[in-house]
Design an enzyme around this catalytic site. Structure first.
Site, mmCIF file in Angstrom:
data_model
loop_
_atom_site.group_PDB
_atom_site.id
_atom_site.type_symbol
_atom_site.label_atom_id
_atom_site.label_comp_id
_atom_site.label_asym_id
_atom_site.label_seq_id
_atom_site.Cartn_x
_atom_site.Cartn_y
_atom_site.Cartn_z
ATOM 1 N N ASP A 53 -45.820 -55.770 31.985
ATOM 2 C CA ASP A 53 -46.404 -56.793 32.857
ATOM 3 C C ASP A 53 -45.547 -57.048 34.085
ATOM 4 O O ASP A 53 -46.045 -57.070 35.201
ATOM 5 C CB ASP A 53 -46.639 -58.100 32.072
ATOM 6 C CG ASP A 53 -45.394 -58.616 31.327
ATOM 7 O OD1 ASP A 53 -44.347 -57.926 31.342
ATOM 8 O OD2 ASP A 53 -45.480 -59.701 30.736
ATOM 9 N N ASP A 60 -38.412 -58.073 35.772
ATOM 10 C CA ASP A 60 -37.621 -59.216 36.237
ATOM 11 C C ASP A 60 -36.164 -58.763 36.300
ATOM 12 O O ASP A 60 -35.764 -58.105 37.255
ATOM 13 C CB ASP A 60 -37.861 -60.393 35.289
ATOM 14 C CG ASP A 60 -37.191 -61.671 35.758
ATOM 15 O OD1 ASP A 60 -36.685 -61.696 36.885
ATOM 16 O OD2 ASP A 60 -37.168 -62.656 34.990
ATOM 17 N N ASP A 109 -47.197 -64.963 29.912
ATOM 18 C CA ASP A 109 -47.321 -66.225 29.187
ATOM 19 C C ASP A 109 -46.213 -67.209 29.495
ATOM 20 O O ASP A 109 -45.146 -66.848 30.001
ATOM 21 C CB ASP A 109 -47.253 -65.944 27.681
ATOM 22 C CG ASP A 109 -45.826 -65.601 27.242
ATOM 23 O OD1 ASP A 109 -45.274 -64.617 27.774
ATOM 24 O OD2 ASP A 109 -45.267 -66.326 26.396
ATOM 25 N N PHE A 143 -41.655 -68.415 38.388
ATOM 26 C CA PHE A 143 -42.187 -68.163 37.062
ATOM 27 C C PHE A 143 -43.708 -68.184 37.128
ATOM 28 O O PHE A 143 -44.310 -69.149 37.570
ATOM 29 C CB PHE A 143 -41.687 -69.193 36.047
ATOM 30 C CG PHE A 143 -42.024 -68.804 34.646
ATOM 31 C CD1 PHE A 143 -41.262 -67.855 33.978
ATOM 32 C CD2 PHE A 143 -43.140 -69.341 34.016
ATOM 33 C CE1 PHE A 143 -41.600 -67.460 32.690
ATOM 34 C CE2 PHE A 143 -43.479 -68.945 32.728
ATOM 35 C CZ PHE A 143 -42.712 -68.006 32.066
ATOM 36 N N VAL A 144 -44.314 -67.095 36.727
ATOM 37 C CA VAL A 144 -45.773 -66.977 36.827
ATOM 38 C C VAL A 144 -46.394 -66.716 35.453
ATOM 39 O O VAL A 144 -45.722 -66.221 34.545
ATOM 40 C CB VAL A 144 -46.182 -65.832 37.791
ATOM 41 C CG1 VAL A 144 -45.760 -66.151 39.211
ATOM 42 C CG2 VAL A 144 -45.597 -64.488 37.342
#
Ligand code: IMP
Ligand code: MG
Length: 186
Positions: free
Chosen positions: A106, A109, A166, A159-160
């Protein structure tokens, strides 16, 4: 339906267009890479759980013959907005020797997750190994431990959630990539 959402960062239509582009590039690259091989083995390795929505979109745009072999990874300990460490929670796919492997996640980071998975897969000597992520957080080049071959969107260091991502296990089903209101993240 999603009162905790602060704002939409990437709308579902924009995501769909971008996934089209990524899929087209992946198909071109894999065709070139496997040209001349009689029975090329292509294996997609999605990292659970975050990649599920992106994966579902991506695979339906890849008119190739391939298997899917998942790996489950969790970040620990406990804190939801930071990954402090990575734990592989499932057996890694075996028998990747000589295969063309595309790892799907996904978001990139810190890169810890993808680095660990990539290194473990590399030990099996695949014929090729590429990384594909829906999102990548912008960070200074020198802080990045790993780069992905295919990146949907480069986003600010926020933060998404949504599109598979999630917070405490929730919001994966939001169709857009969004930020949450501060009080939803207490
Ligand atoms: P990394 O190991 O630091 O690259 O973190 C990757 C994993 O942390 C991703 O696969 C996500 O599960 C999670 N993660 C990192 N940033 C976010 C975010 O903004 N929202 C939700 N999950 C995130
Ligand atoms: Mg994840």
């Amino acid at each position: 339906m999603f009162p905790d959402v602060d704002r939409v960062l990437i709308h579902r239509d924009e995501i769909a267009r971008r996934v089209d582009e990524l899929a087209a590039r992946i198909v071109t690259d894999l065709r070139a890479e496997t040209a001349g091989e009689e029975e090329p083995r292509i294996v997609l390795v999605p990292i659970l759980t975050g990649s599920i929505v992106f994966l579902a979109d991506l695979i339906r745009r890849l008119p190739l013959k391939f298997r899917i072999d998942v790996v489950a990874v969790s970040s620990y300990p406990g804190k939801s907005v930071e990954s402090k460490g990575v734990k592989i929670r499932s057996e890694l796919p075996t028998n990747l020797r000589g295969a063309h492997v595309l790892v799907v996640d996904d978001i990139l980071d810190s890169g810890q997750t993808l680095q660990i998975v990539r290194d473990l897969i590399r030990e099996q000597r695949p014929a090729s190994l590429r990384l594909c992520v829906a999102l990548e957080k912008q960070m200074p080049e020198e802080e990045r431990r790993i780069t992905a071959d295919y990146v949907g969107f480069s986003i600010p260091n926020l933060f998404v959630v949504g599109y598979g991502l999630d917070f405490n296990g929730f919001y994966r089903n939001h169709p857009d990539v969004v930020t949450l209101k501060r009080d939803a993240m207490q």
